[in-house]
Scaffold this active site. Structure first.
Site, PDB file in Angstrom:
ATOM      1  N   GLY A   1       0.752  -1.227  -0.024  1.00 43.93           N
ATOM      2  CA  GLY A   1      -0.187  -0.052   0.069  1.00 43.93           C
ATOM      3  C   GLY A   1       0.899   1.182   0.052  1.00 43.93           C
ATOM      4  CG  ASN A   2       0.122   4.570  -1.584  1.00 40.18           C
ATOM      5  OD1 ASN A   2      -0.756   5.464  -1.050  1.00 40.18           O
ATOM      6  ND2 ASN A   2      -0.307   3.851  -2.837  1.00 40.18           N
ATOM      7  NE  ARG A   3       5.254   6.833   4.713  1.00 40.72           N
ATOM      8  CZ  ARG A   3       5.351   6.076   5.707  1.00 40.72           C
ATOM      9  NH1 ARG A   3       4.327   5.762   6.499  1.00 40.72           N
ATOM     10  NH2 ARG A   3       6.412   5.255   5.869  1.00 40.72           N
TER      11      ARG A   3
ATOM     12  CB  ALA B   1      -1.442   7.498  -4.040  1.00 36.69           C
TER      13      ALA B   1
END
Ligand code: CTP
Length: 401
Positions: A207-209, A273
């Site tokens: 995943g990402n932030r 994102a």
């Protein structure tokens, strides 16, 4: 201004009913003509006399009042207006609306009206989070009922959570949004937001932030200007914004499928994102560690590019496609290259280097890159970036075929 616009305000029985008095005053200040219906319980919180005095109109409270029926029937009452506002909307009244019950004047008026309805829910946070209320709200949204709030904060019972009625100023803004013909009324927009999660196995993912704050704020700003918005969001901790269709996805492929499913749209804003890669050897079962063996290899394959796909020339191409470029260095050079590579119309470039503090923050410093050049925007709240971008979009698509 709301000069001459007719609002039917339904006040149901919650402590937030006292805020409805302020709402009436503000609506009157804006020139609206207000009629009020009060449920029996509402009259335990505020008096019909106070409501009548502020609204300047007779208050309707009883379905079977012969005088009311003589002067104005409940059908006329519910249809002879431009908008029905329910504030506060208790869990009970929302349930009645969802199930088509009509056992008092308020619920009867809501069942019989053919006008747009705006609800301002107010209740204990456990009631708001209960699956029954969630299902009722989903049903009402599906039917096109608009909602404002509830907000998070301290509740009357001394507990805090999501359940406070939206403030009168917010309800007024929602009323004005619905009754004014916003510059984007009649246009459809899709917005992608949040991260994507690419599974490694059923319990792990890449995943990402991304928090989704910026994308969600853009979706809300476009809706406020009158657009019919579909928000496609990856997993985020934010509540679904009101007044739009929200599609929840996890992976980039699901996000692309949802985006293609919305076409045709007039405006596309890709603020998500999206993970560039998916795990091609994702396991159906949880991967077990082998204490003596090497760590497992994760094989990656490129994900489809949603922004580039939506930007492809063709009859279904949105009139305006806006992408984001989150960069940690050489911001403008990378962002310009992205505009060319992906074929979109505009790029909103922002610096996400750790020193910028953008991720998870409520503020953003962006640069808007169009074919015409670059606009540097000051560091402003993400909500203000959204508002400014929505107005730019409105100005741009207005004259565009
Ligand atoms: N985007 C998308 N689908 C993808 C990847 C990105 O729609 N598979 C969109 C994002 O929503 C954003 C823009 O493309 O609007 C830029 O994404 P970014 O990840 O910053 O760019 P990349 O193409 O991944 O380039 P790089 O990794 O070199 O920064």
């Amino acid at each position: 201004m709301l000069d001459g616009r007719r609002v039917l305000l339904v006040i149901s029985g919650g402590i937030a009913a006292y805020k409805s008095l302020e709402l009436i005053r503000r609506l009157k200040d804006r020139g609206a003509d207000i009629r009020c219906v009060m449920t029996a319980n509402a009259q335990n919180f505020v008096t019909p006399l106070a409501v009548q005095t502020l609204s300047g109109n007779k208050v309707f409270a009883d379905t079977f009042s012969l005088t009311d029926e003589h002067e104005i029937g409940h059908i006329t009452l519910a249809r002879d207006c431009d908008l029905v506002v329910v504030a506060p909307a208790t869990a009970n009244l929302l349930a009645k609306m969802a199930h088509g019950l009509a056992d008092d004047l308020a619920s009867t008026a809501l069942l019989v009206t053919d006008k747009p309805i705006l609800v301002a829910p107010a209740m204990n946070f456990r009631m708001w989070g209960h699956p029954a209320t969630r299902a009722n709200m989903a049903t009402l949204k599906e039917r096109g009922v608009h909602a404002v709030g509830p907000n998070a904060g301290m509740l009357a019972e001394g507990e805090s959570g999501l359940g406070r009625m939206a403030e009168p100023a917010e309800i007024l803004a929602a009323v004005e949004g619905l009754l004014s013909s916003g510059p984007l009324r009649g246009l459809k927009a899709l917005v992608t937001s949040g991260p994507t999660f690419e599974p490694i196995d059923p319990v792990r993912f890449i995943g990402n932030r991304s928090s989704g704050k910026q994308g969600h704020a853009i979706a809300s700003a476009l809706a406020r200007l009158g657009a019919e918005v579909t928000l496609i969001t990856g997993p985020v901790k934010l509540p679904d914004p009101p007044d739009m269709k929200v599609v929840h996805v996890e992976t980039a492929r699901e996000m692309l499928g949802a985006a293609l499913g919305c076409l045709p749209v007039d405006i596309a804003v890709c603020a998500a994102a999206v993970a560039d890669w998916t795990v091609s050897n994702a396991s159906k079962e949880k991967r077990k560690k082998d204490p003596n063996g090497p760590p497992p290899a994760i094989e990656l394959a490129a994900n489809p590019d949603i922004l580039a796909t939506l930007s492809e020339k063709g009859s279904a191409r949105p009139r305006l496609v806006v992408g984001f470029a989150a960069e940690t260095e050489n911001l403008l050079t990378h962002a310009r290259a992205k505009l060319e590579r992906k074929g979109c119309d505009w790029i909103v470039a922002n610096d996400v280097s750790p020193s910028s503090g953008t991720f998870g923050s409520d503020f953003n410093t962006v640069h808007l890159i169009t074919q015409g050049g670059v606009e540097d925007w000051p560091r402003i709240a993400k909500a203000d970036v959204a508002e400014r971008l929505a107005w730019k979009i409105a100005d741009s698509v207005k004259g565009k075929p």
